[in-house]
Design a protein around this motif. Structure first.
Motif, PDB file in Angstrom:
ATOM      1  N   LYS A   1      -5.915  10.236   3.045  1.00 13.85           N
ATOM      2  CA  LYS A   1      -5.348   9.900   4.345  1.00 13.85           C
ATOM      3  C   LYS A   1      -6.489   9.631   5.314  1.00 13.85           C
ATOM      4  O   LYS A   1      -7.442  10.392   5.403  1.00 13.85           O
TER       5      LYS A   1
ATOM      6  N   PRO B   1      -4.584   4.369  -1.338  1.00 15.61           N
ATOM      7  CA  PRO B   1      -4.773   4.586  -2.776  1.00 15.61           C
ATOM      8  C   PRO B   1      -6.255   4.454  -3.143  1.00 15.61           C
ATOM      9  O   PRO B   1      -6.945   3.545  -2.672  1.00 15.61           O
TER      10      PRO B   1
ATOM     11  N   GLU C   1       1.514   9.323  -5.849  1.00 18.66           N
ATOM     12  CA  GLU C   1       1.915  10.697  -5.533  1.00 18.66           C
ATOM     13  C   GLU C   1       3.028  11.194  -6.454  1.00 18.66           C
ATOM     14  O   GLU C   1       3.140  12.393  -6.696  1.00 18.66           O
TER      15      GLU C   1
ATOM     16  N   ARG D   1       0.835  -1.206   0.000  1.00 13.64           N
ATOM     17  CA  ARG D   1       0.000   0.000   0.000  1.00 13.64           C
ATOM     18  C   ARG D   1       0.866   1.250   0.000  1.00 13.64           C
ATOM     19  O   ARG D   1       0.616   2.199  -0.742  1.00 13.64           O
TER      20      ARG D   1
ATOM     21  N   THR E   1       2.564   1.752  -3.379  1.00 13.27           N
ATOM     22  CA  THR E   1       1.547   2.170  -4.344  1.00 13.27           C
ATOM     23  C   THR E   1       1.215   3.642  -4.148  1.00 13.27           C
ATOM     24  O   THR E   1       1.145   4.407  -5.118  1.00 13.27           O
ATOM     25  N   ALA E   2       1.049   4.060  -2.892  1.00 14.19           N
ATOM     26  CA  ALA E   2       0.769   5.472  -2.599  1.00 14.19           C
ATOM     27  C   ALA E   2       1.920   6.356  -3.066  1.00 14.19           C
ATOM     28  O   ALA E   2       1.687   7.423  -3.655  1.00 14.19           O
TER      29      ALA E   2
ATOM     30  N   VAL F   1      -4.389   9.654  -3.523  1.00 17.11           N
ATOM     31  CA  VAL F   1      -4.141   9.081  -2.202  1.00 17.11           C
ATOM     32  C   VAL F   1      -4.927   9.880  -1.176  1.00 17.11           C
ATOM     33  O   VAL F   1      -4.827  11.100  -1.130  1.00 17.11           O
TER      34      VAL F   1
ATOM     35  N   ARG G   1      -2.022   6.260   4.395  1.00 20.48           N
ATOM     36  CA  ARG G   1      -2.263   6.713   3.027  1.00 20.48           C
ATOM     37  C   ARG G   1      -2.963   5.585   2.283  1.00 20.48           C
ATOM     38  O   ARG G   1      -2.477   4.464   2.246  1.00 20.48           O
TER      39      ARG G   1
END
Length: 68
Positions: A51, A58, A40, A32, A35-36, A49, A56
């Motif tokens: 929060k 996705p 970004e 994760r 990926t975030a 993304v 974070r």
């Protein structure tokens, strides 16, 4: 006809939090966090993304299918 989603969820926690993702174009599997980071960095248009609870997460942009 909708465009195939680029990111697919491959693993979730017991609470349903997406933990692992696969890039359907390259076959790359990512956490994760990675990926975030990639989203970004602009590597995945169509995703953002968010929060939540200091994590974070996705997400697909509005108007597209959710992560598969």
């Amino acid at each position: 006809m909708s465009k195939k989603e680029r990111l697919k969820v491959t693993k979730e926690s017991g609470t349903g939090l997406n933990k692992m993702f696969k890039d359907t174009k390259t076959g790359r599997t990512m956490t994760r966090g990675k990926t975030a980071d990639a989203i970004e960095a602009g590597k995945y248009p169509g995703y953002h993304v968010m929060k939540k609870d200091n994590k974070r997460i996705p997400r697909s942009n509005p108007g597209t299918n959710n992560l598969g």
